[in-house]
Design an enzyme around this catalytic site. Structure first.
Site, PDB file in Angstrom:
ATOM      1  N   SER A 119      38.796  47.678  43.939  1.00 18.17           N
ATOM      2  CA  SER A 119      38.035  48.603  43.097  1.00 18.17           C
ATOM      3  C   SER A 119      37.082  49.366  44.003  1.00 18.17           C
ATOM      4  CB  SER A 119      37.216  47.814  42.079  1.00 18.17           C
ATOM      5  OG  SER A 119      36.309  48.669  41.396  1.00 18.17           O
ATOM      6  N   TYR A 123      31.437  40.809  40.047  1.00 14.58           N
ATOM      7  CA  TYR A 123      32.608  41.672  40.223  1.00 14.58           C
ATOM      8  C   TYR A 123      32.570  42.327  41.607  1.00 14.58           C
ATOM      9  CZ  TYR A 123      36.125  45.221  38.803  1.00 14.58           C
ATOM     10  OH  TYR A 123      37.241  46.025  38.695  1.00 14.58           O
TER      11      TYR A 123
HETATM   12  P1  NAI Z   1      43.344  45.411  31.712  1.00 18.92           P
HETATM   13  O1  NAI Z   1      42.334  44.525  31.090  1.00 18.92           O
HETATM   14  O2  NAI Z   1      44.018  46.455  30.897  1.00 18.92           O
HETATM   15  O3  NAI Z   1      44.492  44.551  32.415  1.00 18.92           O
HETATM   16  C1  NAI Z   1      44.235  43.365  33.087  1.00 18.92           C
HETATM   17  C2  NAI Z   1      45.386  42.426  32.815  1.00 18.92           C
HETATM   18  O4  NAI Z   1      45.152  41.216  33.553  1.00 18.92           O
HETATM   19  C3  NAI Z   1      45.493  42.030  31.321  1.00 18.92           C
HETATM   20  O5  NAI Z   1      46.817  42.233  30.866  1.00 18.92           O
HETATM   21  C4  NAI Z   1      45.109  40.569  31.321  1.00 18.92           C
HETATM   22  O6  NAI Z   1      45.772  39.802  30.314  1.00 18.92           O
HETATM   23  C5  NAI Z   1      45.532  40.132  32.715  1.00 18.92           C
HETATM   24  N1  NAI Z   1      44.855  38.909  33.131  1.00 18.92           N
HETATM   25  C6  NAI Z   1      43.532  38.609  33.021  1.00 18.92           C
HETATM   26  N2  NAI Z   1      43.318  37.356  33.461  1.00 18.92           N
HETATM   27  C7  NAI Z   1      44.525  36.870  33.868  1.00 18.92           C
HETATM   28  C8  NAI Z   1      44.949  35.626  34.413  1.00 18.92           C
HETATM   29  N3  NAI Z   1      44.096  34.615  34.610  1.00 18.92           N
HETATM   30  N4  NAI Z   1      46.252  35.463  34.723  1.00 18.92           N
HETATM   31  C9  NAI Z   1      47.146  36.477  34.497  1.00 18.92           C
HETATM   32  N5  NAI Z   1      46.807  37.651  33.968  1.00 18.92           N
HETATM   33  C10 NAI Z   1      45.509  37.849  33.658  1.00 18.92           C
HETATM   34  O7  NAI Z   1      42.597  46.064  32.970  1.00 18.92           O
HETATM   35  P2  NAI Z   1      42.951  47.240  33.981  1.00 18.92           P
HETATM   36  O8  NAI Z   1      41.879  48.232  33.854  1.00 18.92           O
HETATM   37  O9  NAI Z   1      44.365  47.630  33.879  1.00 18.92           O
HETATM   38  O10 NAI Z   1      42.675  46.456  35.331  1.00 18.92           O
HETATM   39  C11 NAI Z   1      43.670  46.021  36.218  1.00 18.92           C
HETATM   40  C12 NAI Z   1      43.019  45.760  37.553  1.00 18.92           C
HETATM   41  O11 NAI Z   1      42.430  46.977  38.021  1.00 18.92           O
HETATM   42  C13 NAI Z   1      41.893  44.723  37.529  1.00 18.92           C
HETATM   43  O12 NAI Z   1      41.977  43.924  38.683  1.00 18.92           O
HETATM   44  C14 NAI Z   1      40.646  45.585  37.553  1.00 18.92           C
HETATM   45  O13 NAI Z   1      39.553  44.911  38.128  1.00 18.92           O
HETATM   46  C15 NAI Z   1      41.102  46.738  38.435  1.00 18.92           C
HETATM   47  N6  NAI Z   1      40.298  47.944  38.259  1.00 18.92           N
HETATM   48  C16 NAI Z   1      40.255  48.613  37.068  1.00 18.92           C
HETATM   49  C17 NAI Z   1      39.476  49.745  36.937  1.00 18.92           C
HETATM   50  C18 NAI Z   1      39.376  50.541  35.684  1.00 18.92           C
HETATM   51  O14 NAI Z   1      38.560  51.470  35.613  1.00 18.92           O
HETATM   52  N7  NAI Z   1      40.172  50.273  34.664  1.00 18.92           N
HETATM   53  C19 NAI Z   1      38.662  50.237  38.062  1.00 18.92           C
HETATM   54  C20 NAI Z   1      38.802  49.477  39.263  1.00 18.92           C
HETATM   55  C21 NAI Z   1      39.598  48.365  39.349  1.00 18.92           C
END
Ligand code: NAI
Length: 274
Positions: free
Chosen positions: A143, A156
């Site tokens: 991130s 985080y």
């Molecule tokens: P999201 O919440 O839509 O997706 C995250 C996914 O990870 C979910 O499907 C969730 O069920 C899964 N997950 C959570 N804990 C888990 C576990 N213990 N085992 C397996 N799966 C698990 O979030 P998003 O935004 O798509 O984020 C994806 C990645 O991108 C994350 O690592 C987040 O930190 C990173 N990110 C997101 C940003 C944003 O603005 N959306 C910005 C910077 C980084």
């Protein structure tokens, strides 16, 4: 032929958001995508979308905090597919916790456990399959919050900063074995995580959060998951064959500022592209 033809690609946290968009793009580029998440229903729906469009995908209920669960997943991949070419460590959680002295220990631990330790565990158990295959490409989802800090989110910030340097460690450990490792660092991307963190687009707080992010990003808007997916595809494909150990920030220019001085003074920061 697609950029990932005949490849086996694992995407963690693939049920929603950035992971889901990346899994769909990998499948479009010819990979068999193994989607690993704790949200079973959302994955079933994704796999149906991919397979009905002629792609290949399978869903696995995997918790990236559980080493035994991951070991079973690795065993299954070995028996069924015999190899893995691509790993996108994307599963992650985020939550505000207050200033460092107020920040709950349990929250700090749980963010490290999913985001940083989860990335380590998945790498630890799946890299042997890449070593047997003689090649591989890993992308870890960090991130912009891994290189720069946010108020009230030290847990985080620590986890994502850890992922960026863990990626470099992975790159130097395995470069000679044909395995590349890079991280991607998204800015603010419209996903369910943003709804959870800041509120949905319909809520006042969510609206305000989105507006201020649009104002601050030089490109004048939030990113969409597909823009991160395309970057990840670049980093796992041969298009980036001499890139390893790097972090690629994809944030609409937000972290390019020292500070948005003149824009704040003449109020031009409120001009967006949307
Ligand atoms: P999201 O919440 O839509 O997706 C995250 C996914 O990870 C979910 O499907 C969730 O069920 C899964 N997950 C959570 N804990 C888990 C576990 N213990 N085992 C397996 N799966 C698990 O979030 P998003 O935004 O798509 O984020 C994806 C990645 O991108 C994350 O690592 C987040 O930190 C990173 N990110 C997101 C940003 C944003 O603005 N959306 C910005 C910077 C980084």
């Amino acid at each position: 032929m697609g950029k990932l033809a005949n490849q086996i690609a694992v995407v963690t946290g693939g049920a929603t958001g950035i992971g889901r968009a990346t899994a769909a793009l990998f499948a479009k580029e010819g990979a068999t995508v193994l989607v690993a998440d704790i949200k079973k229903e959302d994955m079933t729906d994704l796999v149906n979308d991919i397979t009905s469009g002629g792609g290949s995908a399978e869903a696995f209920e995997v918790d990236v905090t559980d080493d035994k669960n991951i070991q079973r997943f690795a065993d299954h991949i070995k028996e069924t597919y015999g190899k893995i070419d691509v790993l996108f460590n994307n599963a992650g959680i985020d939550q505000e916790g207050g200033k460092v002295h107020e920040y709950p220990v349990e929250l700090f631990d749980s963010i490290q456990k999913t985001d940083l330790r989860g990335t380590f565990l998945m790498s630890k158990f799946l890299i042997p399959l890449m070593l047997e295959n003689g090649k591989g490409a890993i992308v870890n989802n960090a991130s912009m919050s891994g290189s720069f800090a946010d108020l009230d989110r030290s847990g985080y910030n620590a986890a994502k900063g850890g992922i960026i340097n863990f990626t470099k460690a992975t790159a130097i450990d395995y470069g000679r074995q044909g395995i590349r490792a890079n991280s991607v660092s998204p800015g603010t991307i419209e996903t369910p995580l943003i709804d959870e963190l800041a509120g949905s687009e319909e809520e006042d707080q969510g609206k305000e959060f989105r507006e201020s992010n649009k104002w601050l990003a030089p490109l004048g808007r939030l990113g969409v998951p597909e823009e991160i997916a395309k970057t990840v595809l670049f980093l796992v494909s041969d298009d980036s064959s001499y890139i390893t150990g790097q972090d690629l920030i994809v944030d609409g220019g937000l972290t390019a500022y020292t500070w948005p001085g003149k824009m704040v003074m003449d109020n031009s920061w409120k001009e967006t592209t949307e």
